[in-house]
Design an enzyme around this catalytic site. Sequence first.
Site, mmCIF file in Angstrom:
data_model
loop_
_atom_site.group_PDB
_atom_site.id
_atom_site.type_symbol
_atom_site.label_atom_id
_atom_site.label_comp_id
_atom_site.label_asym_id
_atom_site.label_seq_id
_atom_site.Cartn_x
_atom_site.Cartn_y
_atom_site.Cartn_z
ATOM 1 N N LEU A 97 0.859 -1.176 0.000
ATOM 2 C CA LEU A 97 0.000 0.000 0.000
ATOM 3 C C LEU A 97 0.898 1.229 0.000
ATOM 4 O O LEU A 97 1.975 1.220 0.603
ATOM 5 C CB LEU A 97 -0.899 0.023 1.249
ATOM 6 N N ASP A 98 0.449 2.293 -0.648
ATOM 7 C CA ASP A 98 1.213 3.541 -0.610
ATOM 8 C C ASP A 98 1.350 4.026 0.832
ATOM 9 O O ASP A 98 0.521 3.707 1.698
ATOM 10 C CB ASP A 98 0.514 4.615 -1.437
ATOM 11 N N LYS A 99 2.360 4.827 1.060
ATOM 12 C CA LYS A 99 2.634 5.342 2.401
ATOM 13 C C LYS A 99 1.384 5.934 3.046
ATOM 14 O O LYS A 99 1.070 5.648 4.211
ATOM 15 C CB LYS A 99 3.734 6.406 2.329
ATOM 16 N N ARG A 198 -5.593 5.505 -7.737
ATOM 17 C CA ARG A 198 -5.407 6.945 -7.819
ATOM 18 C C ARG A 198 -5.310 7.400 -9.275
ATOM 19 O O ARG A 198 -5.889 8.431 -9.657
ATOM 20 C CB ARG A 198 -4.160 7.342 -7.034
#
Length: 286
Positions: A97-99, A198
């Site tokens: 997962l992105d930060k 996104r």
Amino acid sequence: MSVNGRPARASQRLRDGDWVALEAPPAAEGPALEAEPLPIPVVFEDEHLLVIDKPAGLVVHPGAGVPRGTLANALLHHAPSIRGVGGADRPGIVHRLDKDTSGLLVVAKTARVHRALVEMMRRRAVRRIYRALVWGDPGAESGVIDAPVGRDPRQRKRMAVVTRGGRAALTRWRVSERFGPVTLLELRLESGRTHQIRVHLAHLRLPVVGDPTYGGRPKKQLSADQRQRSLAADLLECLPRQALHAAELAFTHPVTGEERTFTSPDPPDLTAALARLRGFARRRRA
């Protein structure tokens, strides 16, 4: 380098049928990943795998500018046996997962389970459901985004929907709540490309609220209405990161064969943002 068994000269020209041999230098090894006693919220654990509810702000594995303090460092302290499973710098990590995305991810403890989970991801046998707040309203109740994702040809640090050189990517979405200028979507990933949700939502001109890379400026997403501008400021104040949460993860356990489903409630910042949106929607109707 040699040509036809003899050392090659810098000025030598090759001919059809020449045999060229190259000996690549050994890859430089970076520092070994260190175990760090960092708190990680474990939702489920057995001898085969873990399910983590990652908080926003935690980087999954070391990268440029982030040498330590990551989930990977914490996992090595929590379960030292996973060192080397799936890769030296990504121990046990099956998907990331992105930060600034919160929520659920699965971690393998053995090489066998890691291979099985990666294959399940490839076959789309793992259900991953996300919740996202987006600027705008899609109009329809649900839809599918089927568009390849690759490096943005103009900004190489970003991803984009591309016509050539991308990888197939598919995201299913449906509306959960409408708040006028903002919509809460539920999304299901059918593939796992970098920044897929996104990028896909930005492609639909429904960028994720708070997304610093693909979100654009809130003022461009809203009308000149002062109430909407005030709402944008309120949202970004209580949710200072991208409004994306991995809320559900479901798969067949690769060893026991059990069907497992895990859910993660909205984190406090997303809960606060939804409360403000619902209040805004009530005032609009009054």
